[in-house]
Design an enzyme around this catalytic site. Sequence first.
Site, PDB file in Angstrom:
ATOM      1  N   ASP A   1     -14.229   1.999  -3.465  1.00 47.44           N
ATOM      2  CA  ASP A   1     -14.164   2.813  -4.680  1.00 47.44           C
ATOM      3  C   ASP A   1     -15.518   3.367  -5.119  1.00 47.44           C
ATOM      4  OD1 ASP A   1     -11.483   2.262  -4.778  1.00 47.44           O
ATOM      5  OD2 ASP A   1     -11.501   1.419  -6.810  1.00 47.44           O
TER       6      ASP A   1
ATOM      7  N   GLY B   1      -2.580   9.566 -19.222  1.00 43.25           N
ATOM      8  CA  GLY B   1      -2.873   9.690 -17.788  1.00 43.25           C
ATOM      9  C   GLY B   1      -1.670   9.250 -16.969  1.00 43.25           C
TER      10      GLY B   1
ATOM     11  N   ALA C   1      -7.094   0.390  -2.180  1.00 44.42           N
ATOM     12  CA  ALA C   1      -7.549  -0.850  -1.549  1.00 44.42           C
ATOM     13  C   ALA C   1      -7.553  -0.737  -0.029  1.00 44.42           C
ATOM     14  CB  ALA C   1      -6.639  -1.998  -1.984  1.00 44.42           C
TER      15      ALA C   1
ATOM     16  N   HIS D   1      20.487   0.712  12.018  1.00 42.06           N
ATOM     17  CA  HIS D   1      21.527   0.974  11.018  1.00 42.06           C
ATOM     18  C   HIS D   1      22.086  -0.337  10.513  1.00 42.06           C
ATOM     19  CE1 HIS D   1      24.884   2.915   9.012  1.00 42.06           C
ATOM     20  NE2 HIS D   1      25.666   1.987   9.537  1.00 42.06           N
TER      21      HIS D   1
ATOM     22  N   ILE E   1      -1.929   4.335 -11.769  1.00 40.29           N
ATOM     23  CA  ILE E   1      -2.109   3.202 -12.693  1.00 40.29           C
ATOM     24  C   ILE E   1      -1.333   3.435 -13.991  1.00 40.29           C
ATOM     25  CG2 ILE E   1      -3.815   1.940 -14.074  1.00 40.29           C
ATOM     26  CD1 ILE E   1      -5.803   2.331 -11.750  1.00 40.29           C
TER      27      ILE E   1
ATOM     28  N   GLU F   1       0.106  13.671 -20.057  1.00 35.93           N
ATOM     29  CA  GLU F   1      -0.660  14.079 -18.876  1.00 35.93           C
ATOM     30  C   GLU F   1      -1.251  15.460 -19.138  1.00 35.93           C
ATOM     31  OE1 GLU F   1      -1.661  12.994 -15.664  1.00 35.93           O
ATOM     32  OE2 GLU F   1      -2.595  14.968 -15.761  1.00 35.93           O
TER      33      GLU F   1
HETATM   34  C1  LIG Z   1      -4.357  -1.578 -12.326  1.00 35.15           C
HETATM   35  C2  LIG Z   1      -4.708  -1.187 -10.923  1.00 35.15           C
HETATM   36  C3  LIG Z   1      -3.736  -1.160  -9.959  1.00 35.15           C
HETATM   37  C4  LIG Z   1      -4.067  -0.782  -8.652  1.00 35.15           C
HETATM   38  N1  LIG Z   1      -3.080  -0.775  -7.711  1.00 35.15           N
HETATM   39  C5  LIG Z   1      -3.391  -0.411  -6.441  1.00 35.15           C
HETATM   40  C6  LIG Z   1      -2.401  -0.424  -5.429  1.00 35.15           C
HETATM   41  O1  LIG Z   1      -1.246  -0.747  -5.667  1.00 35.15           O
HETATM   42  N2  LIG Z   1      -2.772  -0.071  -4.178  1.00 35.15           N
HETATM   43  C7  LIG Z   1      -4.053   0.295  -3.872  1.00 35.15           C
HETATM   44  O2  LIG Z   1      -4.336   0.615  -2.723  1.00 35.15           O
HETATM   45  N3  LIG Z   1      -5.010   0.323  -4.818  1.00 35.15           N
HETATM   46  C8  LIG Z   1      -4.709  -0.031  -6.084  1.00 35.15           C
HETATM   47  N4  LIG Z   1      -5.698  -0.050  -7.031  1.00 35.15           N
HETATM   48  C9  LIG Z   1      -7.059   0.340  -6.639  1.00 35.15           C
HETATM   49  C10 LIG Z   1      -7.757  -0.823  -5.939  1.00 35.15           C
HETATM   50  O3  LIG Z   1      -7.787  -1.936  -6.787  1.00 35.15           O
HETATM   51  C11 LIG Z   1      -9.160  -0.392  -5.557  1.00 35.15           C
HETATM   52  O4  LIG Z   1      -9.086   0.769  -4.769  1.00 35.15           O
HETATM   53  C12 LIG Z   1      -9.861  -1.489  -4.759  1.00 35.15           C
HETATM   54  O5  LIG Z   1      -9.949  -2.678  -5.491  1.00 35.15           O
HETATM   55  C13 LIG Z   1     -11.249  -1.019  -4.362  1.00 35.15           C
HETATM   56  O6  LIG Z   1     -11.863  -2.013  -3.615  1.00 35.15           O
HETATM   57  P1  LIG Z   1     -13.449  -2.162  -3.534  1.00 35.15           P
HETATM   58  O7  LIG Z   1     -13.683  -3.257  -2.561  1.00 35.15           O
HETATM   59  O8  LIG Z   1     -14.062  -0.855  -3.286  1.00 35.15           O
HETATM   60  O9  LIG Z   1     -13.905  -2.595  -4.990  1.00 35.15           O
HETATM   61  P2  LIG Z   1     -13.422  -3.641  -6.063  1.00 35.15           P
HETATM   62  O10 LIG Z   1     -12.097  -4.206  -5.758  1.00 35.15           O
HETATM   63  O11 LIG Z   1     -13.602  -2.967  -7.369  1.00 35.15           O
HETATM   64  O12 LIG Z   1     -14.466  -4.809  -5.920  1.00 35.15           O
HETATM   65  C14 LIG Z   1     -15.811  -4.644  -6.226  1.00 35.15           C
HETATM   66  C15 LIG Z   1     -16.401  -6.001  -6.540  1.00 35.15           C
HETATM   67  O13 LIG Z   1     -17.806  -5.852  -6.645  1.00 35.15           O
HETATM   68  C16 LIG Z   1     -18.270  -6.708  -7.664  1.00 35.15           C
HETATM   69  N5  LIG Z   1     -19.579  -6.212  -8.129  1.00 35.15           N
HETATM   70  C17 LIG Z   1     -19.859  -5.024  -8.713  1.00 35.15           C
HETATM   71  N6  LIG Z   1     -21.179  -4.918  -8.950  1.00 35.15           N
HETATM   72  C18 LIG Z   1     -21.729  -6.074  -8.510  1.00 35.15           C
HETATM   73  C19 LIG Z   1     -23.061  -6.555  -8.478  1.00 35.15           C
HETATM   74  N7  LIG Z   1     -24.102  -5.848  -8.928  1.00 35.15           N
HETATM   75  N8  LIG Z   1     -23.270  -7.780  -7.966  1.00 35.15           N
HETATM   76  C20 LIG Z   1     -22.241  -8.529  -7.487  1.00 35.15           C
HETATM   77  N9  LIG Z   1     -20.972  -8.111  -7.491  1.00 35.15           N
HETATM   78  C21 LIG Z   1     -20.720  -6.884  -7.993  1.00 35.15           C
HETATM   79  C22 LIG Z   1     -17.180  -6.610  -8.715  1.00 35.15           C
HETATM   80  O14 LIG Z   1     -17.227  -7.730  -9.578  1.00 35.15           O
HETATM   81  C23 LIG Z   1     -15.926  -6.572  -7.861  1.00 35.15           C
HETATM   82  O15 LIG Z   1     -15.410  -7.859  -7.656  1.00 35.15           O
HETATM   83  C24 LIG Z   1      -5.392  -0.436  -8.332  1.00 35.15           C
HETATM   84  C25 LIG Z   1      -6.385  -0.481  -9.317  1.00 35.15           C
HETATM   85  C26 LIG Z   1      -6.051  -0.863 -10.589  1.00 35.15           C
HETATM   86  C27 LIG Z   1      -7.134  -0.911 -11.629  1.00 35.15           C
END
Ligand SMILES: Cc1cc2nc3c(=O)[nH]c(=O)nc-3n(C[C@H](O)[C@H](O)[C@H](O)COP(=O)(O)OP(=O)(O)OC[C@H]3O[C@@H](n4cnc5c(N)ncnc54)[C@H](O)[C@@H]3O)c2cc1C
Length: 471
Positions: free
Chosen positions: A311, A180, A319, A450, A184, A203
């Site tokens: 997400d 992929g 993020a 500049h 990431i 890919e």
């Molecule tokens: C390796 C990697 C690198 C990345 N780099 C980037 C980057 O550089 N820039 C960027 O913009 N994005 C990046 N991302 C994507 C980014 O991390 C996500 O888009 C972002 O975290 C999404 O935010 P969120 O708040 O939707 O969910 P999340 O950050 O996934 O948070 C969701 C939270 O909900 C909690 N949860 C889930 N179900 C329950 C439940 N039933 N009860 C209580 N808690 C629960 C989880 O434990 C988690 O803490 C990256 C992702 C990865 C994996």
Amino acid sequence: MADNYDLIVLGSGPGGYVAAIRASQLGLKTAIVERESLGGICLNWGCIPTKALLRSGEVLHNMKHAEKYGLKAEGVGMDLDKVVARSRAVAKQLNQGVTGLMKKNKIDVHMGTGHIDGVGKLTITDDKGKKSQLAAKHIIVATGARARDLPFAKADGERIWTYRHAMVPKEMPKDLLVIGSGAIGIEFASFYNDMGANVTVVEMLDRIVPVEDDDISAELAKSLKKQGMEIMAGAGVEDLKAGKSGVTAKIKDAKGKVEERKFSHCIVAIGILPNTENIGLDKLKVKTTKGHIDTDAMCRTNVKGIWAIGDVTAPPWLAHKASHEGIICVEAIAQEMGNKDVHPHAMDVKNIPGCTYCHPQVASVGMTEKAAKEAGHKVKVGKFPFIGNGKAIALGETEGFIKTVFDAETGELLGAHMIGAEVTELIQGYTVGKQAELVEEDFMNTVFPHPTLSEMMHESVLAAYGRVLHI
Ligand SMILES: Cc1cc2nc3c(=O)[nH]c(=O)nc-3n(C[C@H](O)[C@H](O)[C@H](O)COP(=O)(O)OP(=O)(O)OC[C@H]3O[C@@H](n4cnc5c(N)ncnc54)[C@H](O)[C@@H]3O)c2cc1C
């Protein structure tokens, strides 16, 4: 008796915790529920710790090329455990920062797994199995996503890794297969390549970073190959077996030839799955598409009182998109609750920038040249190379270019695409311009300092209109 709130936020990633802060600013009594770590994937296992790893890779790369700058660096090497420890310390610092922000904003934090029992009702089960009930007028689902496994090989954390395993390696991969080539996959490929692994990227689509402009994909592939990576686009891994000493992958290349190849480790980076199961959405009949919750531009689901951000909803899965939705969503809730001072705006997906922090970096906003043409625009395209920029030459960073795509009739900036040093910092200039609906003349009439890399942003626009200065 259930604790009563105006708003419960389920999940504390960049979507959830930002939503909670905005809710507190607007005077809503707010609770946030988290089952693992405050800050979600972004702070603990995503954006931030990867950037810390990539920084170590970058410093190592620069040390190895010290002579280029007239410097001597002898005995250059790395200590993987310390590199990982630094990344974890950075994640912990930010996690503690979010804890502080929750306290400062008087947001009640409930650690445990949340389940929505009905509109306005949520049960939390903590790690000892103890249950408690919360009630609220509104619930925001911000439960994020997790890594997707291959259908024929589950990540085992030993030889087959997801991003979580790849972030805390116990050993340095010798020959690494990355499946992929989205952000990431490419970021880990870049990190491990800089750290000295032999990296092969497979890919399925016909080019790497397939959401980016064709020219960017081609330039990145050229650069990564020059750095020693093997790039197999239009190829597929048909089988993957983990053994004691490594993995064996059956790979079909772009010409259809199938070969068995051995690697010490494999990172599977083929996308994400939304965390929508077991949280009560089925019973409420919340609508989803491929598991991701359907929302309108204000983050409403089809069920009144249930909202969703980040997400767990539609792409892009980034993020800053999650955080921005958090703000829009909370302002829409406040408005529904009678607050006349908030004016939430609908999310415009076209203006969300995307960045990949590989080496060289990639950043973009808006339409690719191909997408713009397919959408029926007559386009004017400008391109300016890093080699034409004084600051880039002074930095020793002459690889890459900035490409801009304008509507030939209206002068609207349709898209901007960059590859090269620090472009992830530059892209915001074009993003602001797009949000403000600036046209070519506005960019041309803007004074750029500049010497800076940002001058290339000016030159790229000038190039689109036949007025380029330094090439
Ligand atoms: C390796 C990697 C690198 C990345 N780099 C980037 C980057 O550089 N820039 C960027 O913009 N994005 C990046 N991302 C994507 C980014 O991390 C996500 O888009 C972002 O975290 C999404 O935010 P969120 O708040 O939707 O969910 P999340 O950050 O996934 O948070 C969701 C939270 O909900 C909690 N949860 C889930 N179900 C329950 C439940 N039933 N009860 C209580 N808690 C629960 C989880 O434990 C988690 O803490 C990256 C992702 C990865 C994996």
